[in-house]
Scaffold this motif. Structure first.
Motif, PDB file in Angstrom:
ATOM      1  N   LYS A  99       0.793  -1.323   0.061  1.00  0.00           N
ATOM      2  CA  LYS A  99       0.111  -0.140   0.083  1.00  0.00           C
ATOM      3  C   LYS A  99       1.110   1.115   0.216  1.00  0.00           C
ATOM      4  O   LYS A  99       1.962   1.440   0.512  1.00  0.00           O
ATOM      5  CB  LYS A  99      -0.830  -0.053   1.072  1.00  0.00           C
ATOM      6  CG  LYS A  99      -1.948  -1.130   1.298  1.00  0.00           C
ATOM      7  CD  LYS A  99      -3.351  -0.562   1.008  1.00  0.00           C
ATOM      8  CE  LYS A  99      -4.187  -1.836   1.313  1.00  0.00           C
ATOM      9  NZ  LYS A  99      -5.476  -1.647   0.380  1.00  0.00           N
ATOM     10  N   THR A 100       0.431   2.150  -0.667  1.00  0.00           N
ATOM     11  CA  THR A 100       0.979   3.468  -0.439  1.00  0.00           C
ATOM     12  C   THR A 100       0.264   4.254   0.446  1.00  0.00           C
ATOM     13  O   THR A 100      -0.913   3.962   0.986  1.00  0.00           O
ATOM     14  CB  THR A 100       0.940   4.371  -1.760  1.00  0.00           C
ATOM     15  OG1 THR A 100      -0.318   4.469  -2.188  1.00  0.00           O
ATOM     16  CG2 THR A 100       1.858   3.821  -2.995  1.00  0.00           C
ATOM     17  N   SER A 117     -11.011  10.231   1.839  1.00  0.00           N
ATOM     18  CA  SER A 117     -12.252   9.202   1.435  1.00  0.00           C
ATOM     19  C   SER A 117     -11.752   8.902   0.154  1.00  0.00           C
ATOM     20  O   SER A 117     -11.644   7.428  -0.166  1.00  0.00           O
ATOM     21  CB  SER A 117     -13.546   9.798   1.529  1.00  0.00           C
ATOM     22  OG  SER A 117     -14.374   8.912   1.069  1.00  0.00           O
ATOM     23  N   GLU A 118     -11.390   9.757  -0.819  1.00  0.00           N
ATOM     24  CA  GLU A 118     -10.978   9.248  -1.939  1.00  0.00           C
ATOM     25  C   GLU A 118      -9.582   8.567  -2.187  1.00  0.00           C
ATOM     26  O   GLU A 118      -9.538   7.563  -2.747  1.00  0.00           O
ATOM     27  CB  GLU A 118     -10.685  10.645  -3.284  1.00  0.00           C
ATOM     28  CG  GLU A 118     -12.113  11.247  -3.219  1.00  0.00           C
ATOM     29  CD  GLU A 118     -13.153  10.435  -3.865  1.00  0.00           C
ATOM     30  OE1 GLU A 118     -12.706   9.590  -5.090  1.00  0.00           O
ATOM     31  OE2 GLU A 118     -14.089  10.168  -3.617  1.00  0.00           O
ATOM     32  N   MET A 119      -8.776   9.054  -1.062  1.00  0.00           N
ATOM     33  CA  MET A 119      -7.430   8.029  -1.133  1.00  0.00           C
ATOM     34  C   MET A 119      -7.735   6.751  -0.710  1.00  0.00           C
ATOM     35  O   MET A 119      -7.056   5.853  -1.393  1.00  0.00           O
ATOM     36  CB  MET A 119      -6.454   8.682  -0.312  1.00  0.00           C
ATOM     37  CG  MET A 119      -5.946  10.228  -0.533  1.00  0.00           C
ATOM     38  SD  MET A 119      -4.869  10.027  -2.210  1.00  0.00           S
ATOM     39  CE  MET A 119      -5.818  10.884  -3.206  1.00  0.00           C
ATOM     40  N   LEU A 120      -8.484   6.595   0.099  1.00  0.00           N
ATOM     41  CA  LEU A 120      -8.956   5.114   0.745  1.00  0.00           C
ATOM     42  C   LEU A 120      -9.442   4.408  -0.361  1.00  0.00           C
ATOM     43  O   LEU A 120      -9.083   3.220  -0.683  1.00  0.00           O
ATOM     44  CB  LEU A 120     -10.098   5.249   1.693  1.00  0.00           C
ATOM     45  CG  LEU A 120      -9.579   5.876   3.168  1.00  0.00           C
ATOM     46  CD1 LEU A 120     -10.304   6.032   4.201  1.00  0.00           C
ATOM     47  CD2 LEU A 120      -8.132   4.652   3.547  1.00  0.00           C
ATOM     48  N   HIS A 135      -5.116   3.623  -0.880  1.00  0.00           N
ATOM     49  CA  HIS A 135      -3.834   4.071  -0.203  1.00  0.00           C
ATOM     50  C   HIS A 135      -4.492   4.012   1.512  1.00  0.00           C
ATOM     51  O   HIS A 135      -5.536   4.010   1.758  1.00  0.00           O
ATOM     52  CB  HIS A 135      -3.741   5.733  -0.430  1.00  0.00           C
ATOM     53  CG  HIS A 135      -3.701   5.868  -1.993  1.00  0.00           C
ATOM     54  ND1 HIS A 135      -2.243   5.683  -2.294  1.00  0.00           N
ATOM     55  CD2 HIS A 135      -4.475   6.499  -2.493  1.00  0.00           C
ATOM     56  CE1 HIS A 135      -2.315   6.037  -3.630  1.00  0.00           C
ATOM     57  NE2 HIS A 135      -3.430   6.527  -3.967  1.00  0.00           N
ATOM     58  N   MET A 136      -3.450   3.924   2.106  1.00  0.00           N
ATOM     59  CA  MET A 136      -3.345   4.100   3.677  1.00  0.00           C
ATOM     60  C   MET A 136      -3.251   5.467   3.749  1.00  0.00           C
ATOM     61  O   MET A 136      -2.879   6.425   3.038  1.00  0.00           O
ATOM     62  CB  MET A 136      -2.457   3.342   4.400  1.00  0.00           C
ATOM     63  CG  MET A 136      -2.502   1.734   4.415  1.00  0.00           C
ATOM     64  SD  MET A 136      -1.178   1.045   5.218  1.00  0.00           S
ATOM     65  CE  MET A 136      -1.802   1.226   6.644  1.00  0.00           C
ATOM     66  N   VAL A 137      -3.975   6.123   5.097  1.00  0.00           N
ATOM     67  CA  VAL A 137      -4.105   7.547   5.265  1.00  0.00           C
ATOM     68  C   VAL A 137      -3.507   7.988   6.486  1.00  0.00           C
ATOM     69  O   VAL A 137      -4.015   7.142   7.521  1.00  0.00           O
ATOM     70  CB  VAL A 137      -5.583   7.991   5.075  1.00  0.00           C
ATOM     71  CG1 VAL A 137      -5.584   9.479   5.474  1.00  0.00           C
ATOM     72  CG2 VAL A 137      -6.078   7.883   3.495  1.00  0.00           C
TER      73      VAL A 137
END
Length: 71
Positions: free
Chosen positions: A10-11, A28-31, A35-37
């Protein structure tokens, strides 16, 4: 590296201002993109609340208290 191994990596996206609507929307869009946040906010409670809302399991979002302003 095999395709299966690659899928487990994961990035990480660092999102500041996570307590606000824009920060939450970006996280939310990254998830959704896989991606991890790192959920950063100056307000510890806001960072934790956002992390809990975005990732109830606690596996993909890490809340962090930080102040990135230049004083």
């Amino acid at each position: 590296m095999t395709k299966q191994q690659n899928n487990t990596q994961k990035t990480v996206a660092v999102v500041t201002g996570i307590g606000g609507d824009i920060g939450k929307a970006i996280a939310s869009e990254m998830l959704k993109a896989g991606h991890m946040v790192i959920a950063a906010d100056i307000d510890e409670r806001a960072a934790q609340d956002a992390a809990d809302t975005l990732d109830p399991t606690g596996n993909l979002v890490v809340p962090v208290t930080s102040d990135i302003t230049d004083r």
